[in-house]
Scaffold this motif. Structure first.
Motif, PDB file in Angstrom:
ATOM      1  N   LYS A 119     -69.628  12.016   2.816  1.00  0.00           N
ATOM      2  CA  LYS A 119     -68.342  11.460   3.269  1.00  0.00           C
ATOM      3  C   LYS A 119     -67.901  12.136   4.568  1.00  0.00           C
ATOM      4  CE  LYS A 119     -65.983  14.909   0.495  1.00  0.00           C
ATOM      5  NZ  LYS A 119     -64.939  15.250  -0.442  1.00  0.00           N
ATOM      6  N   GLU A 166     -64.007   6.463  11.694  1.00  0.00           N
ATOM      7  CA  GLU A 166     -63.501   6.082  10.379  1.00  0.00           C
ATOM      8  C   GLU A 166     -63.586   7.254   9.401  1.00  0.00           C
ATOM      9  OE1 GLU A 166     -64.716   1.604   9.726  1.00  0.00           O
ATOM     10  OE2 GLU A 166     -66.062   2.624  11.084  1.00  0.00           O
ATOM     11  N   ARG A 167     -63.629   8.467   9.952  1.00  0.00           N
ATOM     12  CA  ARG A 167     -63.732   9.678   9.136  1.00  0.00           C
ATOM     13  C   ARG A 167     -62.686   9.753   8.016  1.00  0.00           C
ATOM     14  NH1 ARG A 167     -65.146  14.874   8.725  1.00  0.00           N
ATOM     15  NH2 ARG A 167     -63.527  16.284   8.018  1.00  0.00           N
ATOM     16  N   SER A 226     -63.334   7.346   5.294  1.00  0.00           N
ATOM     17  CA  SER A 226     -64.490   7.778   4.518  1.00  0.00           C
ATOM     18  C   SER A 226     -64.146   8.930   3.577  1.00  0.00           C
ATOM     19  CB  SER A 226     -65.612   8.183   5.476  1.00  0.00           C
ATOM     20  OG  SER A 226     -66.588   8.910   4.793  1.00  0.00           O
ATOM     21  N   SER A 268     -62.584   7.242   0.692  1.00  0.00           N
ATOM     22  CA  SER A 268     -63.587   6.546  -0.122  1.00  0.00           C
ATOM     23  C   SER A 268     -64.378   7.569  -0.935  1.00  0.00           C
ATOM     24  CB  SER A 268     -64.577   5.769   0.763  1.00  0.00           C
ATOM     25  OG  SER A 268     -63.966   4.667   1.384  1.00  0.00           O
ATOM     26  N   GLY A 269     -64.810   8.641  -0.254  1.00  0.00           N
ATOM     27  CA  GLY A 269     -65.657   9.652  -0.893  1.00  0.00           C
ATOM     28  C   GLY A 269     -64.949  10.348  -2.045  1.00  0.00           C
ATOM     29  N   ALA A 286     -70.973   7.393   1.284  1.00  0.00           N
ATOM     30  CA  ALA A 286     -69.606   6.865   1.410  1.00  0.00           C
ATOM     31  C   ALA A 286     -69.114   7.073   2.839  1.00  0.00           C
ATOM     32  CB  ALA A 286     -68.682   7.549   0.403  1.00  0.00           C
ATOM     33  N   LEU A 287     -70.035   7.008   3.776  1.00  0.00           N
ATOM     34  CA  LEU A 287     -69.707   7.181   5.200  1.00  0.00           C
ATOM     35  C   LEU A 287     -69.542   5.820   5.836  1.00  0.00           C
ATOM     36  CD1 LEU A 287     -72.504   9.737   5.984  1.00  0.00           C
ATOM     37  CD2 LEU A 287     -70.071  10.229   6.267  1.00  0.00           C
ATOM     38  N   HIS A 288     -68.494   5.669   6.625  1.00  0.00           N
ATOM     39  CA  HIS A 288     -68.310   4.400   7.327  1.00  0.00           C
ATOM     40  C   HIS A 288     -68.591   4.591   8.816  1.00  0.00           C
ATOM     41  CE1 HIS A 288     -66.533   3.338   3.587  1.00  0.00           C
ATOM     42  NE2 HIS A 288     -65.447   4.064   3.767  1.00  0.00           N
ATOM     43  N   GLY A 296     -73.283   6.766   9.286  1.00  0.00           N
ATOM     44  CA  GLY A 296     -73.349   6.377   7.880  1.00  0.00           C
ATOM     45  C   GLY A 296     -73.767   4.944   7.659  1.00  0.00           C
ATOM     46  N   GLU A 297     -73.438   4.069   8.624  1.00  0.00           N
ATOM     47  CA  GLU A 297     -73.770   2.651   8.429  1.00  0.00           C
ATOM     48  C   GLU A 297     -74.877   2.186   9.362  1.00  0.00           C
ATOM     49  OE1 GLU A 297     -70.805  -0.280   7.061  1.00  0.00           O
ATOM     50  OE2 GLU A 297     -69.322   1.073   7.908  1.00  0.00           O
ATOM     51  N   GLY A 316     -65.436  -0.235   2.705  1.00  0.00           N
ATOM     52  CA  GLY A 316     -64.446   0.731   2.239  1.00  0.00           C
ATOM     53  C   GLY A 316     -64.325   0.751   0.723  1.00  0.00           C
TER      54      GLY A 316
END
Ligand SMILES: Nc1ncnc2c1ncn2[C@@H]1O[C@H](COP(=O)(O)OP(=O)(O)O)[C@@H](O)[C@H]1O
Ligand SMILES: [Mg+2]
Length: 312
Positions: free
Chosen positions: A8, A14-15, A18, A21-22, A60-62, A66-67, A282
């Motif tokens: 995360k 978007e830290r 994330s 989310s994490g 759970a990285l955006h 991460g993506e 998300g």
């Protein structure tokens, strides 16, 4: 019980999303009886993964890293199974230009677009092509960086005078940008889970901005700024077609595990267009995929377990 590294945070814009989310995924894993190890992704990621020896990583990285396949490539190198899409699919989906070309090649409807790199403007005189593009797309024109998320860097240029500033803004996020035809309509999202034989679409979520001109970054993460409707109130044929389009996008990009496909529905013309796919949508309490799962009777813990099952 599995030891799960929850990746995360990270360096992306978007830290904060994330991290939320994490944290939510970690709580769910706890309740499910797993052993979550939260890792805020940074320069010590490989060391942390080697130390914690997880059975699986929950990405759970955006956004960036991460993506776009970066973290997935590292996990492959370390032979750690992970949630969601593989490297090549991440690369395709994170780049809106690649993704939209793939859609166009397969005749999946996506708004007409023209993409340019910074060098095309700086070295090849791409600016001279702008009037022709404006003529072709009409106004407003949606200007967006090729890779980003959460509506960051997206501007609607309403006149030709505002195109240069919109391009400049988009170029501050990425070296590649696209100019896209504006779809006047409703913002739909189709979430997909693929933990069994074939990918399954969850009920469609419509995001209705309360005050902003479109569903932008702030509207996404603040309570009350956006109203959600799930399942979206749509004619049955439209809902079916939106799901068909979303599943085609999932398949043509080679996505796995779970994802969310964003679409626009022009209700006056009765036309649907796919905008993009998110490989790590998300998972916060205002996010769309968890809402869609909930509407399908899948609570957050079960959702997390199913995403995890698809990884192993
Ligand atoms: N071509 C378009 N026409 C109308 N609205 C758009 C268009 N492209 C983007 N938007 C608006 O901007 C939002 C974010 O765009 P999207 O392409 O999904 O990028 P992001 O990766 O930032 O989510 C969309 O949900 C929609 O509200
Ligand atoms: Mg989107």
């Amino acid at each position: 019980m599995s030891r799960v590294a929850v990746l995360k945070g990270g360096r992306s814009l978007e830290r904060q999303v994330s991290l939320r989310s994490g944290a939510r995924v970690e709580d769910a894993l706890d309740r499910l009886g797993h052993d979550p190890v939260g890792i805020d992704v940074g320069a010590d990621l490989v060391d942390r993964l080697r130390e914690s020896r997880p059975d699986v990583a929950f990405v759970a990285l955006h956004g960036r890293d991460g993506e776009d396949g970066t973290v997935q490539e590292l996990l492959d190198t370390l032979a750690i199974p992970y949630t969601g899409s593989r490297v090549s699919a991440c690369i395709r989906a994170a780049d809106k230009v690649l993704a939209k070309h793939a859609m166009r090649d397969r005749e999946v409807p996506t708004p007409e677009f023209f993409a340019f790199s910074e060098t095309a403007f700086n070295e090849l005189g791409a600016a001279q092509a702008l009037p022709a593009i404006q003529e072709r797309l009409g106004f407003p024109i949606v200007v967006k960086p090729a890779s980003q998320g959460s509506a960051l860097g997206i501007k609607f240029a309403r006149t030709s005078a505002s195109v240069p500033a919109a391009l400049l803004a988009a170029f501050s996020y990425d070296r590649k940008v696209l100019l896209e035809r504006h779809v006047d309509g409703r913002d739909l999202a189709v979430s997909i889970i693929a933990d069994g034989a074939s990918p399954r679409a969850l009920p469609i979520v419509e995001a209705v901005p309360v005050q902003d001109e479109f569903y932008d970054f702030e509207a996404r993460y603040e309570f009350g700024r956006t109203k959600f409707s799930c399942p979206a109130q749509l004619p049955e044929a439209t809902a079916r077609e939106a799901i068909r389009i979303a599943l085609s996008v999932f398949e043509l990009l080679g996505l796995a595990g779970f994802a969310r496909v964003d679409l626009m529905f022009d209700d006056k013309r009765d036309e649907l267009y796919a905008l993009e796919a998110d490989v790590v949508p998300g998972l916060t309490d205002t996010s769309l995929l968890p809402q869609a799962a909930d509407a399908a009777g899948i609570g957050f813990d079960e959702l997390v377990q199913r995403i995890l099952d698809a990884a192993v």
